[in-house]
Write a protein that holds these residues in place. Structure first.
Motif, PDB file in Angstrom:
ATOM      1  N   GLU A  47       0.795  -1.230   0.000  1.00  0.00           N
ATOM      2  CA  GLU A  47       0.000   0.000   0.000  1.00  0.00           C
ATOM      3  C   GLU A  47       0.827   1.280   0.000  1.00  0.00           C
ATOM      4  N   SER A  48       2.098   1.190   0.396  1.00  0.00           N
ATOM      5  CA  SER A  48       2.909   2.411   0.506  1.00  0.00           C
ATOM      6  C   SER A  48       4.360   2.127   0.127  1.00  0.00           C
ATOM      7  N   TRP A  50       6.768   2.763   1.990  1.00  0.00           N
ATOM      8  CA  TRP A  50       7.325   2.215   3.233  1.00  0.00           C
ATOM      9  C   TRP A  50       7.196   0.692   3.230  1.00  0.00           C
ATOM     10  N   ARG A  51       6.009   0.220   2.873  1.00  0.00           N
ATOM     11  CA  ARG A  51       5.742  -1.224   2.899  1.00  0.00           C
ATOM     12  C   ARG A  51       6.642  -1.964   1.902  1.00  0.00           C
ATOM     13  N   ASP A 124       6.807  -4.720  12.723  1.00  0.00           N
ATOM     14  CA  ASP A 124       6.230  -3.404  12.440  1.00  0.00           C
ATOM     15  C   ASP A 124       4.888  -3.106  13.118  1.00  0.00           C
ATOM     16  N   ARG A 125       3.965  -4.046  13.225  1.00  0.00           N
ATOM     17  CA  ARG A 125       2.700  -3.766  13.912  1.00  0.00           C
ATOM     18  C   ARG A 125       2.427  -4.800  15.002  1.00  0.00           C
ATOM     19  N   PHE A 143       4.482   3.935  17.948  1.00  0.00           N
ATOM     20  CA  PHE A 143       3.588   4.743  17.108  1.00  0.00           C
ATOM     21  C   PHE A 143       2.958   5.911  17.877  1.00  0.00           C
ATOM     22  N   PRO A 175      -0.708   1.149  13.844  1.00  0.00           N
ATOM     23  CA  PRO A 175      -0.232   2.528  13.678  1.00  0.00           C
ATOM     24  C   PRO A 175      -1.357   3.548  13.530  1.00  0.00           C
ATOM     25  N   ARG A 179      -1.003   6.228  16.362  1.00  0.00           N
ATOM     26  CA  ARG A 179      -0.573   7.548  15.868  1.00  0.00           C
ATOM     27  C   ARG A 179      -1.659   8.590  16.143  1.00  0.00           C
ATOM     28  N   PHE A 203      -3.873   4.275   4.288  1.00  0.00           N
ATOM     29  CA  PHE A 203      -2.425   4.308   4.097  1.00  0.00           C
ATOM     30  C   PHE A 203      -2.009   4.387   2.627  1.00  0.00           C
ATOM     31  N   HIS A 229      -1.380  10.010   8.652  1.00  0.00           N
ATOM     32  CA  HIS A 229      -0.734   8.924   9.388  1.00  0.00           C
ATOM     33  C   HIS A 229       0.404   8.267   8.612  1.00  0.00           C
ATOM     34  N   ASN A 230       0.522   8.549   7.302  1.00  0.00           N
ATOM     35  CA  ASN A 230       1.751   8.128   6.603  1.00  0.00           C
ATOM     36  C   ASN A 230       2.041   9.088   5.447  1.00  0.00           C
ATOM     37  N   ASP A 258       6.667   8.517   8.290  1.00  0.00           N
ATOM     38  CA  ASP A 258       7.361   7.438   7.549  1.00  0.00           C
ATOM     39  C   ASP A 258       8.794   7.827   7.202  1.00  0.00           C
TER      40      ASP A 258
HETATM   41  O1  AHR Z   1       2.831  -0.094   9.884  1.00  0.00           O
HETATM   42  C1  AHR Z   1       3.578   0.908   9.349  1.00  0.00           C
HETATM   43  C2  AHR Z   1       2.770   1.738   8.407  1.00  0.00           C
HETATM   44  O2  AHR Z   1       2.165   0.924   7.448  1.00  0.00           O
HETATM   45  C3  AHR Z   1       3.539   2.760   7.617  1.00  0.00           C
HETATM   46  O3  AHR Z   1       3.523   4.014   8.193  1.00  0.00           O
HETATM   47  C4  AHR Z   1       2.729   2.841   6.385  1.00  0.00           C
HETATM   48  O4  AHR Z   1       3.304   3.543   5.346  1.00  0.00           O
HETATM   49  C5  AHR Z   1       2.416   1.433   6.159  1.00  0.00           C
HETATM   50  O5  AHR Z   1       1.517   1.161   5.218  1.00  0.00           O
END
Ligand code: AHR
Length: 324
Positions: A47-48, A50-51, A124-125, A143, A175, A179, A203, A229-230, A258
């Motif tokens: 999705e991003s 970052w991912r 990460d989560r 977060f 997050p 956040r 995201f 949030h991102n 991010d």
């Molecule tokens: O879990 C981290 C978040 O998930 C990041 O901030 C975001 O970009 C991603 O999709």
């Protein structure tokens, strides 16, 4: 001794030797040689930016260590992650790396992994479980602190007075929840700071842009800042602000989280005001944890990855060193 008796004795001795050799333990792998681990990685999606950087880091680290990786992209759906984990367990992987899309609903799956004696490393989560021994360890940023850093920066920049629109992450995701909490806590000290609209952009850059367009349609003259949030949603919002004929970074301040290279570029260009770095390069730490868990070494329940805020004044100097 008669010749036939000698022959019998030799035959018996050689049979015994064969038995002893075949029962002997297999030689240990030479020191430094990997035993060829099989690890399943259930990733949230793509999705991003970052991912994508996180996926690359984990893939590269597995390759570097000679570990076979079973990779599964859940396309932001928990149900797909459950299917992936079931497949990993059925295949008998040595360990599972899980980046959980949402916090809740993991107990049955984690119990199944524990019953199969497969360590689960969360990256990460985090998850909400009644018994935290259901997973081995969590490697993630704080977060709440990231949200707080963004809120405090905005308070300082605006003298504690501004109307904010918030672009939230995926509903139910760690997050997104944390956040929001950190940012809300930070701005609560300033009665002049208000979140006037808040909605999820999942995201993604596309959704961030769409949600921002909707906010601008009804409230453009009332919005002084965006908290995303991102970075991807922040960058989507910047596009929407531009297309609405306003100047992002000046007419409407934008702060996100991010620390992607694109975000640093947007700060250099003046359209993004600040970002909080959240490091996605978790491959080395994740596989250190996998190897420690399989060697029976103790691991902390959580390893916190440090987050740092950058604003436009640091962007030009820092952009060259960005790794994602
Ligand atoms: O879990 C981290 C978040 O998930 C990041 O901030 C975001 O970009 C991603 O999709």
């Amino acid at each position: 001794m008669r010749t036939s008796s000698v022959r019998c004795l030799l035959a018996a001795m050689s049979a015994l030797c064969i038995t002893l050799v075949s029962c002997a333990p297999k030689p240990e792998a030479p020191t430094g040689e990997k035993k060829g681990l099989l690890v399943g990685f259930s990733q949230i999606g793509a999705e991003s930016g970052w991912r994508t950087a996180e996926t690359k880091s984990i893939r590269e680290e597995a390759e570097k260590r000679g570990i076979t990786l079973r990779f599964s992209d859940a396309q932001q759906k928990q149900v797909n992650q459950v299917t992936a984990l079931n497949a990993f367990i059925a295949e008998g992987v040595d360990a599972i790396i899980l980046a959980p899309v949402v916090k809740d609903g993991w107990e049955p799956m984690l119990k199944k992994a524990r019953d199969a004696k497969i360590p689960v490393i969360l990256v990460d989560r985090g998850v909400t479980v009644s018994d935290d021994s259901l997973y081995t360890t969590l490697i993630a940023a704080d977060f709440v602190e990231e949200g707080r850093l963004a809120g405090e920066w905005l308070a300082k920049k605006t003298g504690g007075k501004c109307n904010i629109v918030e672009l939230q992450g995926t509903p139910g995701a760690d997050p997104a929840i944390e956040r929001k909490k950190g940012f809300d806590e930070a701005i609560a000290k300033y009665p002049g700071m208000k979140i006037i609209r808040s909605q999820s952009g999942d995201f993604t850059r596309t959704n961030g842009k769409e949600v921002m367009e909707a906010f601008l349609k009804v409230d453009a003259s009332n919005i002084q800042a965006v908290y995303a949030h991102n970075d991807d949603m922040g960058l989507g919002a910047i596009q929407a602000i531009r297309e609405a004929g306003l100047k992002p970074g000046t007419d409407i301040l934008v702060v996100s989280i991010d620390g992607e290279k694109d975000a640093f570029q947007a700060m250099v260009d003046g359209s993004l005001n600040a970002t909080v770095e959240c490091n996605p390069l978790l491959g080395p730490a994740a596989f250190d944890a996998v190897e420690a868990a399989l060697a029976g070494k103790p691991l902390p329940k959580k390893t916190v990855v440090k987050s740092t805020l950058y604003d436009q004044s640091q962007a030009a100097e820092a952009i060259g060193g960005r790794k994602y």
